[in-house]
Design a protein around this motif. Structure first.
Motif, PDB file in Angstrom:
ATOM      1  N   GLN A 154      57.430  78.076  35.491  1.00 22.93           N
ATOM      2  CA  GLN A 154      57.680  77.248  34.314  1.00 22.93           C
ATOM      3  C   GLN A 154      58.691  77.907  33.374  1.00 22.93           C
ATOM      4  N   ASP A 173      48.731  79.121  35.170  1.00 20.21           N
ATOM      5  CA  ASP A 173      48.733  79.013  33.712  1.00 20.21           C
ATOM      6  C   ASP A 173      49.398  77.713  33.292  1.00 20.21           C
ATOM      7  N   VAL A 174      48.831  77.062  32.269  1.00 18.19           N
ATOM      8  CA  VAL A 174      49.394  75.818  31.754  1.00 18.19           C
ATOM      9  C   VAL A 174      49.215  75.784  30.233  1.00 18.19           C
ATOM     10  N   ASP A 175      50.303  75.647  29.519  1.00 14.67           N
ATOM     11  CA  ASP A 175      50.298  75.400  28.089  1.00 14.67           C
ATOM     12  C   ASP A 175      49.301  76.314  27.357  1.00 14.67           C
ATOM     13  N   SER A 178      46.894  79.825  28.741  1.00 18.71           N
ATOM     14  CA  SER A 178      47.705  80.937  29.216  1.00 18.71           C
ATOM     15  C   SER A 178      47.674  82.048  28.172  1.00 18.71           C
ATOM     16  N   LEU A 260      54.005  79.714  27.164  1.00 21.71           N
ATOM     17  CA  LEU A 260      54.202  78.341  27.623  1.00 21.71           C
ATOM     18  C   LEU A 260      54.227  77.315  26.492  1.00 21.71           C
ATOM     19  N   ARG A 264      57.136  73.994  25.664  1.00 16.82           N
ATOM     20  CA  ARG A 264      56.581  72.664  25.954  1.00 16.82           C
ATOM     21  C   ARG A 264      57.674  71.594  25.942  1.00 16.82           C
ATOM     22  N   ILE A 276      51.868  68.308  42.160  1.00 16.47           N
ATOM     23  CA  ILE A 276      50.828  69.191  41.637  1.00 16.47           C
ATOM     24  C   ILE A 276      49.645  69.142  42.601  1.00 16.47           C
ATOM     25  N   TRP A 278      45.901  70.990  43.291  1.00 15.88           N
ATOM     26  CA  TRP A 278      44.986  71.777  42.449  1.00 15.88           C
ATOM     27  C   TRP A 278      43.616  71.947  43.111  1.00 15.88           C
ATOM     28  N   TRP A 289      43.996  70.935  33.402  1.00 11.64           N
ATOM     29  CA  TRP A 289      45.343  71.451  33.165  1.00 11.64           C
ATOM     30  C   TRP A 289      46.334  70.878  34.172  1.00 11.64           C
ATOM     31  N   TRP A 292      47.206  67.729  32.572  1.00 13.37           N
ATOM     32  CA  TRP A 292      48.160  67.942  31.482  1.00 13.37           C
ATOM     33  C   TRP A 292      49.579  68.020  32.035  1.00 13.37           C
ATOM     34  N   LEU A 293      49.761  68.763  33.113  1.00 12.37           N
ATOM     35  CA  LEU A 293      51.079  68.851  33.741  1.00 12.37           C
ATOM     36  C   LEU A 293      51.552  67.476  34.204  1.00 12.37           C
TER      37      LEU A 293
END
Length: 339
Positions: A154, A173-175, A178, A260, A264, A276, A278, A289, A292-293
């Motif tokens: 990212q 990790d996301v937003d 993280s 992150l 954004r 994605i 997961w 998350w 969210w992505l």
């Protein structure tokens, strides 16, 4: 029992299994697939072949280790913590008929060799990847990433987005997640002397311990399938010298700041194709998350959930990665087909 307390147990403080805490029954849009029963691949890229394939790029920041297989457009695979490019061996086997597949080792992990005091922050890792592509005369890549490799991916999108043709993200990790709260006790080791001796060395000495849910096994769906050789491949370099042990501590600290949330807006502007995939039983990166992505990345084509799988499922289930990558890249289902 709280996750934080469990992870403290990894370092000898009282702890117990967290398996009963893993979330189940997550809901939301997107495809769902049960975790395959097949286990860690044993294909043609075994450990001996992995070592034979290794090359080094002499860059300004050091000698960066990488392996590659295949020809054509380039796919760049970013490994998780504390692994190295060996994590992607199964994916490289399956996808090399369609791409020139490259798996690099991050600075401070794996077999890359950098000066003792080299900058191994995550932004520096992203810039190292750009320098590696320059060295190899590669303009753009399909990025495939897992765990902290997804964090770096990212950052790479934010700093070098024009070089990314597509993005395949797995648990990472996301937003605001993280670093994830469950990982904070591990990061705190970086503030103490001897982090590698406390976290890595015991797992090198006792491979059965490494395969438990108090060691590396916590991130695997089928930890019993982790071989002694794989554990040594991942962990051996990290305790090979005092300098490498110190770099391990600094890599941990590099994961502490949230990098992150500040990017954004750049992620919202990234319109290249995104898939994605997961794992639903990952204690660090919940499916919310992934959603969210999916909402944030304009090019996202939805979330594929791998039910019952854990963080490092890309190593264990390379067929899932290969299937999603081929769909993302728009390649034929059989080698030799048209791109």
């Amino acid at each position: 029992m709280m996750r934080r307390e469990f992870l403290r147990g990894t370092f000898g403080v009282a702890g117990a299994s967290l398996l009963s805490e893993v979330a189940t029954g997550l809901s939301g849009g997107g495809a769902v697939v049960a975790a395959p029963k097949s286990k860690i691949t044993g294909g043609t890229i075994d450990l001996r072949e992995f070592h034979r394939m290794r090359r080094f790029a002499d860059l300004s920041m050091g000698r960066i280790a990488y392996v590659e297989r295949g020809k054509g457009p380039v796919a760049l695979f970013l490994h998780g913590f504390p692994l190295n490019g060996y994590q992607w061996r199964g994916a490289l086997e399956r996808l090399s008929p369609y791409r020139r597949c490259i798996a690099a080792d991050f600075m401070g992990l794996g077999y890359s060799e950098v000066p003792e005091n080299a900058d191994i922050s995550i932004p520096a890792q992203a810039d190292m990847l750009a320098a590696l592509l320059d060295h190899l005369k590669i303009d753009e890549v399909d990025l495939v990433a897992n765990d902290s490799g997804g964090l770096t991916a990212q950052l790479f999108v934010a700093r070098h987005g024009s070089r990314v043709r597509s993005l395949l993200l797995t648990n990472c990790d996301v937003d605001e997640n993280s670093p994830p709260p469950a990982f904070l006790p591990v990061i705190q080791l970086g503030h103490q002397p001897g982090a590698a001796d406390k976290f890595i060395a015991p797992q090198v000495a006792d491979k059965n311990f490494a395969r438990t849910d108090k060691g590396l096994g916590i991130a695997y769906t089928h930890p019993a399938q982790l071989t002694d050789e794989a554990i040594d491949c991942y962990f051996g370099p990290l305790v090979s010298s005092p300098a490498r042990k110190e770099q391990f501590s600094r890599f941990l600290l590099a994961l502490e700041p949230n990098l992150l949330v500040p990017i954004r807006s750049q992620l919202k502007e990234f319109r290249k194709p995104v898939h994605i995939v997961w794992a639903t039983d990952d204690i660090f990166f919940g499916v919310e998350w992934a959603e969210w992505l999916d909402r944030t990345l304009p090019g996202s084509r939805g979330v594929r959930r791998v039910e019952g799988a854990k963080l490092f499922f890309p190593e264990e289930m390379p067929d899932v990665i290969a299937e999603e990558a081929k769909a993302l890249w728009g390649v034929s289902r059989s080698p030799g087909g048209s791109l």
